[in-house]
Write an enzyme that holds these catalytic residues in place. Sequence first.
Site, PDB file in Angstrom:
ATOM      1  N   LYS A 135       7.879 -12.743   4.877  1.00 51.88           N
ATOM      2  CA  LYS A 135       7.807 -11.454   3.952  1.00 51.88           C
ATOM      3  C   LYS A 135       7.763 -12.503   3.008  1.00 51.88           C
ATOM      4  CE  LYS A 135       7.347  -7.791   2.313  1.00 51.88           C
ATOM      5  NZ  LYS A 135       6.771  -6.292   3.199  1.00 51.88           N
ATOM      6  N   ASP A 175       3.245  -6.060  -1.793  1.00 54.81           N
ATOM      7  CA  ASP A 175       4.024  -5.162  -1.648  1.00 54.81           C
ATOM      8  C   ASP A 175       5.317  -4.350  -2.924  1.00 54.81           C
ATOM      9  OD1 ASP A 175       6.510  -4.583   1.175  1.00 54.81           O
ATOM     10  OD2 ASP A 175       7.723  -5.154  -0.583  1.00 54.81           O
TER      11      ASP A 175
HETATM   12  P1  NDP Z   1       4.777   0.191  -5.150  1.00 55.76           P
HETATM   13  O1  NDP Z   1       5.203  -0.752  -5.772  1.00 55.76           O
HETATM   14  O2  NDP Z   1       3.438   0.378  -5.592  1.00 55.76           O
HETATM   15  O3  NDP Z   1       5.749   1.342  -5.485  1.00 55.76           O
HETATM   16  C1  NDP Z   1       7.296   1.542  -5.513  1.00 55.76           C
HETATM   17  C2  NDP Z   1       7.511   2.623  -5.927  1.00 55.76           C
HETATM   18  O4  NDP Z   1       8.723   2.694  -5.586  1.00 55.76           O
HETATM   19  C3  NDP Z   1       7.908   2.951  -7.507  1.00 55.76           C
HETATM   20  O5  NDP Z   1       7.517   4.256  -7.380  1.00 55.76           O
HETATM   21  C4  NDP Z   1       9.017   2.341  -7.299  1.00 55.76           C
HETATM   22  O6  NDP Z   1       9.772   3.250  -9.229  1.00 55.76           O
HETATM   23  C5  NDP Z   1      10.360   3.011  -6.316  1.00 55.76           C
HETATM   24  N1  NDP Z   1      11.270   1.881  -6.541  1.00 55.76           N
HETATM   25  C6  NDP Z   1      11.010   0.592  -6.121  1.00 55.76           C
HETATM   26  N2  NDP Z   1      12.564   0.248  -6.062  1.00 55.76           N
HETATM   27  C7  NDP Z   1      12.927   1.186  -6.438  1.00 55.76           C
HETATM   28  C8  NDP Z   1      14.660   1.449  -6.106  1.00 55.76           C
HETATM   29  N3  NDP Z   1      15.620   0.250  -5.785  1.00 55.76           N
HETATM   30  N4  NDP Z   1      15.221   2.820  -6.721  1.00 55.76           N
HETATM   31  C9  NDP Z   1      14.535   3.833  -6.669  1.00 55.76           C
HETATM   32  N5  NDP Z   1      12.746   3.303  -6.477  1.00 55.76           N
HETATM   33  C10 NDP Z   1      12.468   2.120  -6.961  1.00 55.76           C
HETATM   34  O7  NDP Z   1       5.397  -0.190  -4.176  1.00 55.76           O
HETATM   35  P2  NDP Z   1       4.668   0.081  -2.865  1.00 55.76           P
HETATM   36  O8  NDP Z   1       4.158   1.742  -2.855  1.00 55.76           O
HETATM   37  O9  NDP Z   1       3.716  -1.174  -2.274  1.00 55.76           O
HETATM   38  O10 NDP Z   1       6.274  -0.139  -1.606  1.00 55.76           O
HETATM   39  C11 NDP Z   1       6.652   0.805  -1.467  1.00 55.76           C
HETATM   40  C12 NDP Z   1       7.962   0.981  -0.033  1.00 55.76           C
HETATM   41  O11 NDP Z   1       6.383   0.656   1.194  1.00 55.76           O
HETATM   42  C13 NDP Z   1       7.942  -0.397  -0.001  1.00 55.76           C
HETATM   43  O12 NDP Z   1       9.880  -0.317   0.632  1.00 55.76           O
HETATM   44  C14 NDP Z   1       7.525  -1.666   1.203  1.00 55.76           C
HETATM   45  O13 NDP Z   1       8.447  -2.439   1.128  1.00 55.76           O
HETATM   46  C15 NDP Z   1       6.923  -0.820   1.397  1.00 55.76           C
HETATM   47  N6  NDP Z   1       5.837  -0.927   2.388  1.00 55.76           N
HETATM   48  C16 NDP Z   1       4.432  -1.355   1.673  1.00 55.76           C
HETATM   49  C17 NDP Z   1       3.345  -1.033   2.529  1.00 55.76           C
HETATM   50  C18 NDP Z   1       2.520  -1.741   0.960  1.00 55.76           C
HETATM   51  O14 NDP Z   1       0.839  -1.858   1.797  1.00 55.76           O
HETATM   52  N7  NDP Z   1       1.785  -1.521   0.238  1.00 55.76           N
HETATM   53  C19 NDP Z   1       3.916  -1.235   3.833  1.00 55.76           C
HETATM   54  C20 NDP Z   1       4.078  -0.846   4.421  1.00 55.76           C
HETATM   55  C21 NDP Z   1       5.655  -0.293   3.512  1.00 55.76           C
HETATM   56  P3  NDP Z   1       9.697   2.021 -10.543  1.00 55.76           P
HETATM   57  O15 NDP Z   1       7.903   2.070 -10.782  1.00 55.76           O
HETATM   58  O16 NDP Z   1      10.402   3.282 -11.320  1.00 55.76           O
HETATM   59  O17 NDP Z   1       9.845   1.001 -10.110  1.00 55.76           O
HETATM   60  O1  2IT Z   2       6.033  -4.198   4.706  1.00 61.85           O
HETATM   61  C1  2IT Z   2       4.867  -3.757   4.847  1.00 61.85           C
HETATM   62  O2  2IT Z   2       4.206  -3.768   6.237  1.00 61.85           O
HETATM   63  C2  2IT Z   2       3.270  -4.707   4.011  1.00 61.85           C
HETATM   64  N1  2IT Z   2       4.105  -4.409   2.687  1.00 61.85           N
HETATM   65  C3  2IT Z   2       2.033  -5.067   4.408  1.00 61.85           C
HETATM   66  C4  2IT Z   2       1.824  -6.841   4.611  1.00 61.85           C
HETATM   67  C5  2IT Z   2       0.833  -6.851   4.532  1.00 61.85           C
HETATM   68  O3  2IT Z   2       0.282  -7.989   5.270  1.00 61.85           O
HETATM   69  O4  2IT Z   2      -0.379  -6.079   4.756  1.00 61.85           O
END
Ligand code: NDP
Ligand code: 2IT
Length: 460
Positions: A135, A175
């Site tokens: 990461k 992420d």
């Molecule tokens: P994005 O940046 O697209 O969206 C994040 C969302 O979560 C936004 O709505 C944001 O609100 C909110 N958020 C972030 N930090 C906080 C916080 N501290 N308190 C409250 N709300 C918060 O990220 P992703 O959707 O990609 O990621 C979301 C989660 O999923 C994370 O935990 C990530 O690690 C996990 N994840 C992502 C993957 C991926 O492929 N993208 C894969 C697997 C897991 P705001 O816009 O107001 O900041």
């Molecule tokens: O938490 C996760 O699995 C991710 N943010 C995606 C990682 C990736 O390599 O696609």
Amino acid sequence: MRKINTIVNAKEEIAKLKNLNCAEDDVFFQAMEEVLLSIFPLFKSDEIYNKSAKNAIVRRLITPDRVIKFKVVWLDDNNEAQVNTGYRVQFNNALGPYKGGLRFHPSVNEGVLKFLGFEQILKNALTGLPIGGAKGGSDFDPKGKSDFEVMKFCSAFMRELHKYIGPRIDVPAGDIGVGGREIGYLFGEYKKITSAFEGVLTGKPYFFGGSLMRPEATGYGAVYFTQKMLELEGKESLKEKICAVSGAGNVALHAIEKLQHLGAIPVTCTDSKGTIYDARGVDLPLLKELKLQRRVSLEEYIVTHPEAQYIPVSDYPKGGHAAWNIPCFAAFPCATQNELTEVDAKNLIANGCQSVTEGANMPSTTEAVHLMLNSDICLAPAKAANAGGVAVSGFEMSQNAAMQKWTFDEVDAKLQQTMEEICENVAATAKEYGVEGNYVDGANIAGFKRVADAMIAEGV
Ligand code: NDP
Ligand code: 2IT
């Protein structure tokens, strides 16, 4: 020499390990403790893992191969220099090249990235694909920055990161705060520096090497996992059921989309400032416009939907979150770590919630996990339920290596199959180790076994 199968008190052992490389209140400790509590019983019940002791598998698993930390200097739109910190935690490559996302958020520090990198090892192992765990990211905040500033930051970040990555070495992706725009700029800079057009990042826009449906993969995958889990646990399907979702980013938007495809009714979404509760079901096209195009606060939702409710963070239940206070059949925390607390778990249980699927990484606190595991809720842990994102990243690596493009339907079918296989493997592992229905232990044990077997076979 002490044998690992003489361990009688896992908590005592974990307390000793804690001192090695994490602070007690660290999110990394939280992630590590949960995994170790799941796997220590394995050492007593399974002779083969006595080998783990002499290979120091636990000690090696919780220690990253390396933590790279660097300075990122970039020019803002006023031509003033800004300084951020960049990181890449290369945790474990027993199963394949390091693989895992990059997070750009002001809360990023070494502890956060160690927790995420550690979880990624076992998650990637569960996919069955040849990928290790890593990461990275930065405390840079893309919010409020112009496209040009984001580009300049990404270029400066890659000028340092490129030294440590490569399609067979380490393949970052997105992420929080890192989506197609950021991956595009990072890829462009890597290409300029190395002259190599190669699959060094995943989550690329489609027209220069990205995979179709990588943006949808994590959210869709979490819903596919839930469908299978509900079926295996003899519960009702998601059709026509009220669902609570948190987040309004990549994972949340696509979880909402797939829930709507299946006839479920997602009624909430959240961002860092507040929660939308729309009892008729959230308006996804509007949400996409607000978050993907205009990048504005969710508060704007009620401008065109005054009948929906906007609950600012200041009005959340004490110690809890508004989304988990709304009666639902299934909950999908898809925003960030520790966003579902003890208070929230009690509310979900009291309201008869039947399943909680962790779309985000470690969204539930330790106390919440404990409460949910001792209730009627089926808890789908992040490292299994959100593995669809990295699985499709693995498919993107395959397509890049083979110079191929797969269709949307091909990738979708492979994703659904992968999520169902992970779910079945996790459920079967839990049963095999005497904790039937506990998907947390099942995922930790199944992921650990794959990584430990490889580490032992590869020698010290
Ligand atoms: P994005 O940046 O697209 O969206 C994040 C969302 O979560 C936004 O709505 C944001 O609100 C909110 N958020 C972030 N930090 C906080 C916080 N501290 N308190 C409250 N709300 C918060 O990220 P992703 O959707 O990609 O990621 C979301 C989660 O999923 C994370 O935990 C990530 O690690 C996990 N994840 C992502 C993957 C991926 O492929 N993208 C894969 C697997 C897991 P705001 O816009 O107001 O900041
Ligand atoms: O938490 C996760 O699995 C991710 N943010 C995606 C990682 C990736 O390599 O696609």
